[in-house]
Every structure is written in C-alpha cells, then in structure tokens.
Design a protein around this motif. Structure first.
Motif, PDB file in Angstrom:
ATOM      1  N   PRO A   1      50.269  65.756  -9.188  1.00  0.00           N
ATOM      2  CA  PRO A   1      50.425  67.100  -8.597  1.00  0.00           C
ATOM      3  C   PRO A   1      49.160  67.634  -7.941  1.00  0.00           C
ATOM      4  CG  PRO A   1      51.360  67.012 -10.815  1.00  0.00           C
ATOM      5  CD  PRO A   1      50.597  65.739 -10.624  1.00  0.00           C
ATOM      6  N   PHE A   2      48.007  67.162  -8.389  1.00  0.00           N
ATOM      7  CA  PHE A   2      46.744  67.748  -7.938  1.00  0.00           C
ATOM      8  C   PHE A   2      46.045  66.945  -6.850  1.00  0.00           C
ATOM      9  CE2 PHE A   2      46.881  66.081 -12.245  1.00  0.00           C
ATOM     10  CZ  PHE A   2      46.188  64.880 -12.118  1.00  0.00           C
ATOM     11  N   THR A   3      46.607  65.811  -6.436  1.00  0.00           N
ATOM     12  CA  THR A   3      46.015  65.029  -5.346  1.00  0.00           C
ATOM     13  C   THR A   3      47.093  64.622  -4.338  1.00  0.00           C
ATOM     14  OG1 THR A   3      46.256  62.990  -6.663  1.00  0.00           O
ATOM     15  CG2 THR A   3      44.094  64.083  -6.692  1.00  0.00           C
ATOM     16  N   GLU A   4      46.699  64.495  -3.072  1.00  0.00           N
ATOM     17  CA  GLU A   4      47.618  64.078  -2.007  1.00  0.00           C
ATOM     18  C   GLU A   4      46.803  63.572  -0.816  1.00  0.00           C
ATOM     19  OE1 GLU A   4      50.751  62.985   0.076  1.00  0.00           O
ATOM     20  OE2 GLU A   4      50.847  63.701  -1.997  1.00  0.00           O
ATOM     21  N   PRO A   5      46.895  62.294  -0.475  1.00  0.00           N
ATOM     22  CA  PRO A   5      47.693  61.250  -1.139  1.00  0.00           C
ATOM     23  C   PRO A   5      47.082  60.826  -2.470  1.00  0.00           C
ATOM     24  CG  PRO A   5      46.347  60.282   0.570  1.00  0.00           C
ATOM     25  CD  PRO A   5      46.145  61.772   0.685  1.00  0.00           C
ATOM     26  N   SER A   6      47.903  60.137  -3.272  1.00  0.00           N
ATOM     27  CA  SER A   6      47.481  59.679  -4.595  1.00  0.00           C
ATOM     28  C   SER A   6      47.682  58.178  -4.719  1.00  0.00           C
ATOM     29  CB  SER A   6      48.284  60.384  -5.692  1.00  0.00           C
ATOM     30  OG  SER A   6      48.192  61.785  -5.572  1.00  0.00           O
ATOM     31  N   ALA A   7      46.917  57.569  -5.627  1.00  0.00           N
ATOM     32  CA  ALA A   7      47.020  56.119  -5.811  1.00  0.00           C
ATOM     33  C   ALA A   7      46.645  55.739  -7.235  1.00  0.00           C
ATOM     34  CB  ALA A   7      46.103  55.386  -4.831  1.00  0.00           C
ATOM     35  N   GLU A   8      47.244  54.638  -7.707  1.00  0.00           N
ATOM     36  CA  GLU A   8      46.836  54.012  -8.962  1.00  0.00           C
ATOM     37  C   GLU A   8      45.774  52.956  -8.641  1.00  0.00           C
ATOM     38  OE1 GLU A   8      47.874  54.911 -11.844  1.00  0.00           O
ATOM     39  OE2 GLU A   8      49.839  55.871 -11.597  1.00  0.00           O
ATOM     40  N   ILE A   9      44.835  52.776  -9.561  1.00  0.00           N
ATOM     41  CA  ILE A   9      43.765  51.798  -9.379  1.00  0.00           C
ATOM     42  C   ILE A   9      44.039  50.606 -10.284  1.00  0.00           C
ATOM     43  CG2 ILE A   9      41.283  51.387  -9.466  1.00  0.00           C
ATOM     44  CD1 ILE A   9      40.931  54.460  -9.402  1.00  0.00           C
TER      45      ILE A   9
ATOM     46  N   ILE B   1      43.756  50.678 -14.370  1.00  0.00           N
ATOM     47  CA  ILE B   1      42.660  51.321 -15.112  1.00  0.00           C
ATOM     48  C   ILE B   1      42.593  52.826 -14.862  1.00  0.00           C
ATOM     49  CG2 ILE B   1      41.249  49.235 -15.163  1.00  0.00           C
ATOM     50  CD1 ILE B   1      39.498  50.585 -12.965  1.00  0.00           C
ATOM     51  N   GLY B   2      43.334  53.362 -13.885  1.00  0.00           N
ATOM     52  CA  GLY B   2      43.259  54.798 -13.648  1.00  0.00           C
ATOM     53  C   GLY B   2      43.998  55.229 -12.411  1.00  0.00           C
ATOM     54  N   GLY B   3      43.845  56.513 -12.087  1.00  0.00           N
ATOM     55  CA  GLY B   3      44.471  57.079 -10.903  1.00  0.00           C
ATOM     56  C   GLY B   3      43.445  57.832 -10.067  1.00  0.00           C
ATOM     57  N   CYS B   4      43.809  58.101  -8.802  1.00  0.00           N
ATOM     58  CA  CYS B   4      42.866  58.773  -7.906  1.00  0.00           C
ATOM     59  C   CYS B   4      43.628  59.388  -6.739  1.00  0.00           C
ATOM     60  CB  CYS B   4      41.820  57.784  -7.398  1.00  0.00           C
ATOM     61  SG  CYS B   4      42.496  56.450  -6.375  1.00  0.00           S
ATOM     62  N   GLY B   5      42.905  60.088  -5.885  1.00  0.00           N
ATOM     63  CA  GLY B   5      43.513  60.652  -4.695  1.00  0.00           C
ATOM     64  C   GLY B   5      42.632  61.727  -4.091  1.00  0.00           C
ATOM     65  N   MET B   6      43.065  62.231  -2.944  1.00  0.00           N
ATOM     66  CA  MET B   6      42.373  63.327  -2.285  1.00  0.00           C
ATOM     67  C   MET B   6      42.823  64.654  -2.912  1.00  0.00           C
ATOM     68  SD  MET B   6      40.486  61.715  -0.197  1.00  0.00           S
ATOM     69  CE  MET B   6      39.820  63.132   0.692  1.00  0.00           C
TER      70      MET B   6
ATOM     71  N   ASP C   1      44.297  68.016  -3.604  1.00  0.00           N
ATOM     72  CA  ASP C   1      45.331  68.756  -2.882  1.00  0.00           C
ATOM     73  C   ASP C   1      44.758  70.071  -2.365  1.00  0.00           C
ATOM     74  OD1 ASP C   1      47.695  70.696  -2.605  1.00  0.00           O
ATOM     75  OD2 ASP C   1      48.719  68.794  -2.996  1.00  0.00           O
ATOM     76  N   PRO C   2      45.046  70.439  -1.118  1.00  0.00           N
ATOM     77  CA  PRO C   2      44.533  71.709  -0.573  1.00  0.00           C
ATOM     78  C   PRO C   2      44.864  72.917  -1.432  1.00  0.00           C
ATOM     79  CG  PRO C   2      45.479  70.364   1.181  1.00  0.00           C
ATOM     80  CD  PRO C   2      45.792  69.660  -0.111  1.00  0.00           C
ATOM     81  N   ASN C   3      46.040  72.899  -2.095  1.00  0.00           N
ATOM     82  CA  ASN C   3      46.408  74.024  -2.959  1.00  0.00           C
ATOM     83  C   ASN C   3      45.438  74.180  -4.121  1.00  0.00           C
ATOM     84  OD1 ASN C   3      48.640  74.779  -1.451  1.00  0.00           O
ATOM     85  ND2 ASN C   3      50.031  73.423  -2.576  1.00  0.00           N
ATOM     86  N   VAL C   4      44.936  73.056  -4.652  1.00  0.00           N
ATOM     87  CA  VAL C   4      43.977  73.115  -5.748  1.00  0.00           C
ATOM     88  C   VAL C   4      42.677  73.757  -5.264  1.00  0.00           C
ATOM     89  CG1 VAL C   4      42.602  71.741  -7.371  1.00  0.00           C
ATOM     90  CG2 VAL C   4      44.982  71.106  -6.897  1.00  0.00           C
ATOM     91  N   LEU C   5      42.235  73.393  -4.081  1.00  0.00           N
ATOM     92  CA  LEU C   5      41.024  74.004  -3.525  1.00  0.00           C
ATOM     93  C   LEU C   5      41.226  75.506  -3.318  1.00  0.00           C
ATOM     94  CD1 LEU C   5      40.049  71.289  -0.855  1.00  0.00           C
ATOM     95  CD2 LEU C   5      39.004  71.653  -3.101  1.00  0.00           C
TER      96      LEU C   5
ATOM     97  N   PHE D   1      37.706  64.218  -3.144  1.00  0.00           N
ATOM     98  CA  PHE D   1      38.526  63.252  -3.868  1.00  0.00           C
ATOM     99  C   PHE D   1      38.282  63.402  -5.358  1.00  0.00           C
ATOM    100  CE2 PHE D   1      34.732  60.542  -2.903  1.00  0.00           C
ATOM    101  CZ  PHE D   1      34.351  60.223  -4.209  1.00  0.00           C
ATOM    102  N   ALA D   2      39.263  62.933  -6.133  1.00  0.00           N
ATOM    103  CA  ALA D   2      39.172  62.967  -7.591  1.00  0.00           C
ATOM    104  C   ALA D   2      39.730  61.667  -8.141  1.00  0.00           C
ATOM    105  CB  ALA D   2      39.930  64.170  -8.164  1.00  0.00           C
TER     106      ALA D   2
END
Length: 341
Positions: free
Chosen positions: A249-257, A280-285, A287-291, A304-305
């Motif tokens: 919910p907090f990143t877009e786009p998102s990816a698994e590592i 081993i984890g997840g990541c993504g840019m 989301d503008p709404n979070v900012l 990114f997070a």
C-alpha cells in the motif's frame, strides 16, 4: 556533660564485635543518627558559653573515636569471614573456568547490515514499538477497513484501540518524514509484532530492517543499485538478484527481492523450494500519498523504501532451519556463534 563523654569513650574503647549483629548494635548506639553521640550534639546548645569550645572539641574527638572503632571492628569481622578454615574451603581444588559468552546471531546480522548501509551514507533511525494507528497504518496509505490491514495480523492494545504493537518499522519512516525536511537516507532496524501462530518459519515477534531514501529526482534505478550493492556485500559477489512485481500500500511500483540460493547453488533444495531463488524482502518507490501525509510535496521529491526480515537473512546466511531457535536461549545453539562477528 563532660562525664558522659568520658563514659562513652570508655565504652567505645572496650567494645567488641564477634558477629555482625554486635557490630550493628555498636553502629546504632554510637554512629547512627539516633546514637548517644548525636544526642550529645543536640544538647550542645544547653552548655554554658564558656564551656562550649572545650565541650565541642571533646564531642568531635568522641565522634572520630567511634568511627575509627567501628571500622576496626568491621575489618576484624571481614578477616574472620575470609578464613578458609571457618567455611571449609579446599584451596587445592581446581578453579571454575570463566566462559566467555557469544553475540546473538541476530545481533551479528543486524550489525553487519548497519555497517553496509552506513558505508552507503545511510544513518540509523529508531521509533516506538507501541504505536498509534496513524503512524502504523493510515499515514502509510492503509485506509480504514482496507483489506491490506488484514495482512498485518495486528496486536491491538485493549485499553486504547488507537494503539497497536507495530507490525513493521515503517512507522519510523513516517515519524522521520513528518519531523524533518528532505533529503532522508536512513535505515530502521527493530522488533515488530504479528499475531501469527509460532512455528519453524513464523513467530509472533521478529526483527526487520527497513530503509528510506527521499530526495529530488530519486528513481527506481537508485533503488536497484542500492539493493544490488547490499546483497553482494552481505551474501557474496556471485549472488544473483531479481525483482518480481508485487503490491504494497505504501509503495508504487512495488517489487519483491529474490536472491539466488547459495545453499544449493542451483541444484534445488528445501530452502529455495527447488526454484533456486529465495525471497529476502520487498521494496518500491514511496507512494505520493505517503509523502503528502507527511507534508512532503511529491511533485518536488521522490523516494524509495525497502524492508527485509533479519531472521530470514540470518537463517539463510547461517543455514538455520528453525526460527524458534532465535528466542529460546538454548546455550548449545548460541555457542555455535562464538567468535563470529
């Protein structure tokens, strides 16, 4: 009055203490705030002015004598208690060896992760484990009654429904962005809680490390390069990395590592489920709404997070097959990490 001083001097000089109880009686009578010496000091105001100088000097000598005698009696008792004959101590027996402890494997992994990211310019940020709903969910783009909240298996505080045990260390990201101005480049290691059944692969508490980088013109390329460098530093230069599209919910786009399984080296094993890849984890840019929720203009800043489970990384690195071993304090397990840094 002078007669009492001489009387107490004689009593002090002749005093003996063959046990701790007798020493305590001496202290109470001649040294404590309710002692006879203290009473004489309280009566000092009743002494005629022409005698006060001599009486004051006598009182000080009496006080010093009592303290010196007390110390002498205490030293005498210590010498007696230290006698090996009295306690039956056999000095010919070999001594009990002092064994050094070991650093917990999760601490070893956490310190290594911090070391790698600090070399890349990240600092360490911390936050509360008992968190408000806003920082744990709402600010991270989890609307109320959103299905994504159910993925967290949250522990709620019964007396305060707005408080939860944090389900991730993302709450620290929100507090960081809310309280400061970009740029941010931080990692957030810490303990998190999920209402899950305890098994070899799951626990109701575990440890995460999350990272956040917010600045102008931050792109997915920056995220990939950061992850590539981290993985190769931690697992080795020959480790392969892949990104799979995912949803958070907090990143877009998102990816698994995913990383290549270094346990079987492509042959297939239970750890990688015969796929040669381990998540081993997840990541993504971010989301503008979070900012926006943190008062940051998404038109000016991007970021990114990423987040990883420290237990999972430790299990892979040291080939541990049961998550419960990390919290059982079994000395046989912990001793295997002596000398590991």
């Amino acid at each position: 009055m002078f007669e009492k001083v001489e009387e107490y001097k004689a009593m002090i000089q002749s005093a003996e203490a063959k046990a701790a109880e007798e020493l305590e009686q001496f202290r109470m009578k001649f040294i404590s705030k309710k002692s006879v010496v203290t009473e004489l000091f309280n009566d000092f105001r009743n002494v005629p002015n022409e005698q006060k100088k001599a009486f004051g000097q006598a009182l000080n000598e009496l006080k010093d004598l009592a303290q010196e005698k007390f110390q002498a009696l205490a030293d005498g008792l210590s010498d007696q208690s230290g006698s090996t004959a009295d306690i039956g101590l056999d000095m010919t027996l070999p001594n009990v060896p002092n064994e050094t402890g070991s650093i917990h494997p999760l601490t070893i992994t956490t310190n290594k992760i911090i070391e790698i990211f600090e070399r890349m310019g990240f600092n360490v940020a911390n936050g509360p484990e008992i968190e408000e709903d806003f920082y744990n969910f709402t600010a991270l783009n989890f609307p109320e009654n959103h299905p994504a909240r159910e993925m967290q298996d949250t522990f709620f505080i019964e007396k305060d429904p707005d408080k939860v045990l944090r389900t991730h260390t993302s709450n620290v990201q929100i507090r960081l962005m809310e309280g400061q101005k970009p740029p941010f480049r931080s990692i957030m290691p810490g303990r998190v809680f999920r209402n899950e059944a305890i098994s070899a692969r799951a626990h109701c508490f575990f440890h995460q490390v999350e990272g956040l980088y917010v600045n102008k013109n931050v792109g997915f390329k920056d995220l990939k390069e950061t992850v590539y460098h981290f993985v190769k530093q931690l697992f080795g230069e020959n480790t392969k990395i892949r990104f799979r599209p995912s949803y958070f919910p907090f990143t877009e786009p998102s990816a698994e590592i995913d990383i290549s399984c270094f346990i079987c080296n492509g042959k297939g094993c239970n750890v990688c489920k015969y796929t040669n890849w381990v998540e081993i984890g997840g990541c993504g840019m971010v989301d503008p709404n979070v900012l926006k929720n943190c008062g940051i203009d998404p038109e000016e800043y991007t970021g990114f997070a990423f987040g990883m489970g420290i237990e999972r990384i430790t299990m892979l690195k040291y080939q541990i097959n049961d998550l419960r071993l990390f919290s059982e304090n079994d000395v046989r397990f912990l001793n295997q990490f002596k000398g590991t840094f």
